[in-house]
Design an enzyme around this catalytic site. Sequence first.
Site, PDB file in Angstrom:
ATOM      1  CG  ASN A  35      -1.336  23.247  -1.375  1.00  0.00           C
ATOM      2  OD1 ASN A  35      -1.102  22.726  -2.291  1.00  0.00           O
ATOM      3  ND2 ASN A  35      -0.160  24.013  -0.982  1.00  0.00           N
ATOM      4  CD1 TRP A  36      -5.712  18.405  -2.006  1.00  0.00           C
ATOM      5  CD2 TRP A  36      -6.034  17.161  -3.780  1.00  0.00           C
ATOM      6  NE1 TRP A  36      -7.171  17.975  -2.266  1.00  0.00           N
ATOM      7  CE2 TRP A  36      -7.225  17.229  -3.113  1.00  0.00           C
ATOM      8  CE3 TRP A  36      -5.593  16.166  -5.096  1.00  0.00           C
ATOM      9  CZ2 TRP A  36      -8.353  16.684  -3.628  1.00  0.00           C
ATOM     10  CZ3 TRP A  36      -6.935  15.519  -5.523  1.00  0.00           C
ATOM     11  CH2 TRP A  36      -8.153  15.799  -4.844  1.00  0.00           C
ATOM     12  CE  LYS A  37       1.600  21.806   1.468  1.00  0.00           C
ATOM     13  NZ  LYS A  37       2.490  22.022   2.701  1.00  0.00           N
TER      14      LYS A  37
ATOM     15  CG  HIS B  84       3.008  26.905  -0.580  1.00  0.00           C
ATOM     16  ND1 HIS B  84       3.991  26.221   0.009  1.00  0.00           N
ATOM     17  CD2 HIS B  84       1.903  26.626   0.095  1.00  0.00           C
ATOM     18  CE1 HIS B  84       3.592  25.430   1.260  1.00  0.00           C
ATOM     19  NE2 HIS B  84       2.302  25.714   1.264  1.00  0.00           N
TER      20      HIS B  84
ATOM     21  CD  GLU C 227       5.408  22.951   0.942  1.00  0.00           C
ATOM     22  OE1 GLU C 227       4.664  22.636  -0.129  1.00  0.00           O
ATOM     23  OE2 GLU C 227       5.137  22.787   2.033  1.00  0.00           O
TER      24      GLU C 227
ATOM     25  CD  GLU D  99       0.132  28.155   3.591  1.00  0.00           C
ATOM     26  OE1 GLU D  99      -0.639  27.437   3.951  1.00  0.00           O
ATOM     27  OE2 GLU D  99       1.002  28.000   2.767  1.00  0.00           O
TER      28      GLU D  99
ATOM     29  N   GLY E 106      -2.785  21.696   4.203  1.00  0.00           N
ATOM     30  CA  GLY E 106      -2.026  20.732   3.472  1.00  0.00           C
ATOM     31  C   GLY E 106      -2.473  19.232   3.857  1.00  0.00           C
ATOM     32  N   GLY E 107      -1.757  18.748   4.742  1.00  0.00           N
ATOM     33  CA  GLY E 107      -1.812  17.220   5.097  1.00  0.00           C
ATOM     34  C   GLY E 107      -3.263  16.946   5.397  1.00  0.00           C
TER      35      GLY E 107
HETATM   36  P1  13P Z   1       0.191  21.405   6.327  1.00  0.00           P
HETATM   37  O1  13P Z   1      -1.386  21.568   6.482  1.00  0.00           O
HETATM   38  O2  13P Z   1       0.509  20.268   5.959  1.00  0.00           O
HETATM   39  O3  13P Z   1       0.863  21.950   7.324  1.00  0.00           O
HETATM   40  O4  13P Z   1       0.506  22.321   5.115  1.00  0.00           O
HETATM   41  C1  13P Z   1      -0.017  23.671   5.093  1.00  0.00           C
HETATM   42  C2  13P Z   1       0.273  24.313   3.602  1.00  0.00           C
HETATM   43  O5  13P Z   1       1.541  24.660   3.464  1.00  0.00           O
HETATM   44  C3  13P Z   1      -0.932  24.624   2.840  1.00  0.00           C
HETATM   45  O6  13P Z   1      -0.567  25.336   1.774  1.00  0.00           O
END
Ligand code: 13P
Length: 254
Positions: A12-14, A99, A101, A169, A236-237
């Site tokens: 997930n590149w956000k 998600h 967020e 998550e 994510g990261g």
């Molecule tokens: P991180 O791997 O940056 O903690 O993010 C997880 C995430 O929210 C994937 O959707």
Amino acid sequence: MTHSRRPLIAGNWKMNGLTDEAMDLATGLVTRMTKMPNAPFDMLLCPPFTAIRMVAEVLAGRLMIGGQDCHAAEKGAHTGDVSAAMLADAGCTFVIVGHSERRTDHGETNAVVRNKAKAALAAGLHVIICIGETEAKRDAGATMDVVRSQLSGSVPGGANSDNTVIAYEPVWAIGTGRVATPAQAQEVHAEIRTWLAVRLGDEQASQIRVLYGGSMKPDNAAELLALMDVDGGLIGGASLMAEDFWAIAQNCIS
Ligand code: 13P
């Protein structure tokens, strides 16, 4: 992981990925995947909307591509939103919904998430439905209640192991470097599978993939991905560096 469920490693590149960055990342992963034609895992990239088409071209079907959100409506007057059909049209076969967020930044309730998931399934996409408790809820001993009520509220009718993936998550682990312990992750994943068994039956529950997300990195992925009820990661990261993302996926090779 168990042999009966094919692991899914999803990035997930956000809100990251301008043209050069997106192209480099996608190219780096395609190059690696091409050298491993029978990789025993699925790999999915979820770039921002603006990069989907160009990343899809680079991937050329060798990795899967998905959106990070979609609107619940089929089309119409929803300025700034993107429909599930638009994602499919741009080359996506997956979409993430719910998600944390989005739940926080956009006030998305379980009902909103369920309607988005429904729209995604109607458009022929696979859906990744995200759930997870906040730190306050965990501290209050309410993790399982939160997880069960998010599942009840967010998983639409028609969801099954072919079209739906659940991502656990924990909010306190997202982007914090504080990963869930293997015991914490397994406990919740087992609970999710129990809920799925009640709702969808034992067979479906045994086939549906449940991903872990929250600070998954190359140095902690092995122990998480080895857990019986963890069928991959939503990352994510660490999905923003081809080397790290690929290194995480290597833990799916037995
Ligand atoms: P991180 O791997 O940056 O903690 O993010 C997880 C995430 O929210 C994937 O959707």
